[in-house]
Design a protein around this motif. Sequence first.
Motif, PDB file in Angstrom:
ATOM      1  N   TYR A 283     -20.830  25.292 -26.701  1.00  0.00           N
ATOM      2  CA  TYR A 283     -20.238  26.029 -28.348  1.00  0.00           C
ATOM      3  C   TYR A 283     -18.632  25.816 -27.978  1.00  0.00           C
ATOM      4  O   TYR A 283     -17.921  26.171 -28.824  1.00  0.00           O
ATOM      5  CB  TYR A 283     -20.492  27.301 -27.870  1.00  0.00           C
ATOM      6  N   GLU A 286     -15.755  24.223 -29.997  1.00  0.00           N
ATOM      7  CA  GLU A 286     -15.148  24.725 -31.314  1.00  0.00           C
ATOM      8  C   GLU A 286     -14.843  26.349 -31.171  1.00  0.00           C
ATOM      9  O   GLU A 286     -13.740  26.000 -31.783  1.00  0.00           O
ATOM     10  CB  GLU A 286     -16.086  24.294 -32.588  1.00  0.00           C
ATOM     11  N   ALA A 287     -15.526  26.954 -30.359  1.00  0.00           N
ATOM     12  CA  ALA A 287     -15.458  28.345 -30.292  1.00  0.00           C
ATOM     13  C   ALA A 287     -14.199  28.839 -29.331  1.00  0.00           C
ATOM     14  O   ALA A 287     -13.745  29.991 -29.251  1.00  0.00           O
ATOM     15  CB  ALA A 287     -15.926  28.514 -30.639  1.00  0.00           C
ATOM     16  N   LEU A 310     -12.273  33.623 -26.523  1.00  0.00           N
ATOM     17  CA  LEU A 310     -12.974  32.998 -27.399  1.00  0.00           C
ATOM     18  C   LEU A 310     -12.298  33.172 -29.339  1.00  0.00           C
ATOM     19  O   LEU A 310     -12.291  34.712 -29.022  1.00  0.00           O
ATOM     20  CB  LEU A 310     -14.852  33.671 -27.635  1.00  0.00           C
ATOM     21  N   SER A 312     -13.884  33.005 -32.482  1.00  0.00           N
ATOM     22  CA  SER A 312     -14.818  33.561 -33.899  1.00  0.00           C
ATOM     23  C   SER A 312     -16.408  33.500 -32.465  1.00  0.00           C
ATOM     24  O   SER A 312     -17.033  32.965 -32.127  1.00  0.00           O
ATOM     25  CB  SER A 312     -15.080  32.565 -34.133  1.00  0.00           C
ATOM     26  N   VAL A 314     -19.873  32.427 -32.184  1.00  0.00           N
ATOM     27  CA  VAL A 314     -20.557  31.225 -32.132  1.00  0.00           C
ATOM     28  C   VAL A 314     -21.921  31.143 -32.098  1.00  0.00           C
ATOM     29  O   VAL A 314     -22.813  31.538 -31.244  1.00  0.00           O
ATOM     30  CB  VAL A 314     -19.704  30.439 -31.565  1.00  0.00           C
ATOM     31  N   ASP A 336     -20.708  24.568 -43.555  1.00  0.00           N
ATOM     32  CA  ASP A 336     -20.170  25.463 -41.534  1.00  0.00           C
ATOM     33  C   ASP A 336     -21.169  24.597 -40.529  1.00  0.00           C
ATOM     34  O   ASP A 336     -20.591  24.872 -39.835  1.00  0.00           O
ATOM     35  CB  ASP A 336     -20.304  26.360 -42.081  1.00  0.00           C
ATOM     36  N   THR A 357     -22.975  23.963 -34.092  1.00  0.00           N
ATOM     37  CA  THR A 357     -21.926  25.257 -33.703  1.00  0.00           C
ATOM     38  C   THR A 357     -21.759  25.107 -34.851  1.00  0.00           C
ATOM     39  O   THR A 357     -21.440  24.697 -35.444  1.00  0.00           O
ATOM     40  CB  THR A 357     -21.094  23.815 -33.290  1.00  0.00           C
ATOM     41  N   GLN A 358     -21.983  27.191 -34.785  1.00  0.00           N
ATOM     42  CA  GLN A 358     -21.870  27.064 -36.065  1.00  0.00           C
ATOM     43  C   GLN A 358     -20.840  28.530 -35.673  1.00  0.00           C
ATOM     44  O   GLN A 358     -21.574  29.119 -35.399  1.00  0.00           O
ATOM     45  CB  GLN A 358     -22.619  27.690 -36.443  1.00  0.00           C
ATOM     46  N   MET A 359     -19.732  29.052 -36.585  1.00  0.00           N
ATOM     47  CA  MET A 359     -18.784  30.134 -36.276  1.00  0.00           C
ATOM     48  C   MET A 359     -18.918  31.506 -37.737  1.00  0.00           C
ATOM     49  O   MET A 359     -18.721  30.882 -38.375  1.00  0.00           O
ATOM     50  CB  MET A 359     -17.461  30.061 -35.630  1.00  0.00           C
ATOM     51  N   HIS A 363     -23.130  36.490 -36.099  1.00  0.00           N
ATOM     52  CA  HIS A 363     -24.027  36.063 -35.126  1.00  0.00           C
ATOM     53  C   HIS A 363     -24.666  35.852 -36.241  1.00  0.00           C
ATOM     54  O   HIS A 363     -25.896  35.052 -36.733  1.00  0.00           O
ATOM     55  CB  HIS A 363     -25.177  36.723 -34.434  1.00  0.00           C
TER      56      HIS A 363
END
Length: 380
Positions: A283, A286-287, A310, A312, A314, A336, A357-359, A363
């Motif tokens: 993660y 990207e995060a 961090l 966001s 994630v 996304d 990976t998703q932000m 959550h």
Amino acid sequence: MGKNLNKYIKPGSTIGIIGGGQLGKMLAQSAKQMGYRVGVFDPGEDCSASQVADFHAQAAFDDQESLAKFANKVDVLTFEFENISLASLKEIVDDGAYLPQGTEILRLTQDRLTEKEFLRKSGIPVGDFSPVNNEEELIAGIKQIQYPAVLKTRRFGYDGKGQVLLKSEADLVEAKDLLHSAPCILEAFVPFKMELSHMVVRNAQGQISIFPLAENIHHHHILHQSIVPARVSKTVASEAYQVAENIAKRLDLVGIVGIEMFLADEGILVNELAPRPHNSGHYTIEACQYSQFDLHIRSICGMTLPQNELLSPVVMTNVLGQDQNQVIEEWPNHPDWHLHLYNKGEARQNRKMGHITQMADSHDPILKEFDQVGIWLNNN
Ligand code: AMP
């Protein structure tokens, strides 16, 4: 030559990675972005990392001559997996190869028993355990630890392989089979509330950078999802942070280590160390401002380490062999999703083929969306 405390490996130099799987690939991508040349040592003809590296030494991991040749062609060596022959590595380091991480961390972490003894001696909380080399020691171990317990091979276990859960005497037959295949360690079964992990980087000057705490969900012993920041109290988070910091110091760490932990009734217990980048740290690409791969490279190349925020909330979700085709079909509808595919060839059941990976601001919507897509619910 041992550790050289002030060696700055400049861009343009060559980083040699032993192991060419997805961790090697992502390390290579990070190193290439920084302007390094990358060599990969791996027996696989089209291994993931070779698709990114400048050159690929294709040889068996125990081929000492090829490993020595490879070491001669690079300015700094690192590894993406822990089960390299310690003797081979020591030999090339004695012959002058530069391995800032050293070999001691491999000696400690290649064997679950050595690792747990090191942790216990260092005052790090671990569950009860006992070495088991024969049937008498198994019975004695169960007397001490009680059911339920987990028998694990001391070496080469991963993703739940080489493990038997002992709930009662009925499981002794399977346990004895495992025991006859290799020396084992018996561990108390931890009825954990959650599994957590910290990725920690330290450099030779003693600077430490700890990545945000991940909450890890496993399916069939394989990591399914990492949720970051972990949904724990401040007290638990600071306990985990302290454990991570202490481990980095006690290891005299250079480079990165992944620390897998259980949150149990009595607090944090360390399950396992991984002396390399780790799936639960993906993660960070990207995060976080810097990824686990970036900071590992900064450390082994003798640079200072930033603290890492961090950016966001994630969620990282693994794409296994059985998920890959459906994920590829779904991907166009999910702008996304940061999809990473490792190009590993055959998409076998439970083989780690990639991750997403998703932000988002929180959550919940991410987790809900993954449930709605249904791929993982159906495949696991
Ligand atoms: P390991 O190979 O030790 O990382 O184990 C893989 C997974 O098995 C862990 O992530 C846990 O979900 C489970 N596990 C391993 N050891 C124990 C234990 N002593 N108590 C409870 N669960 C365990």
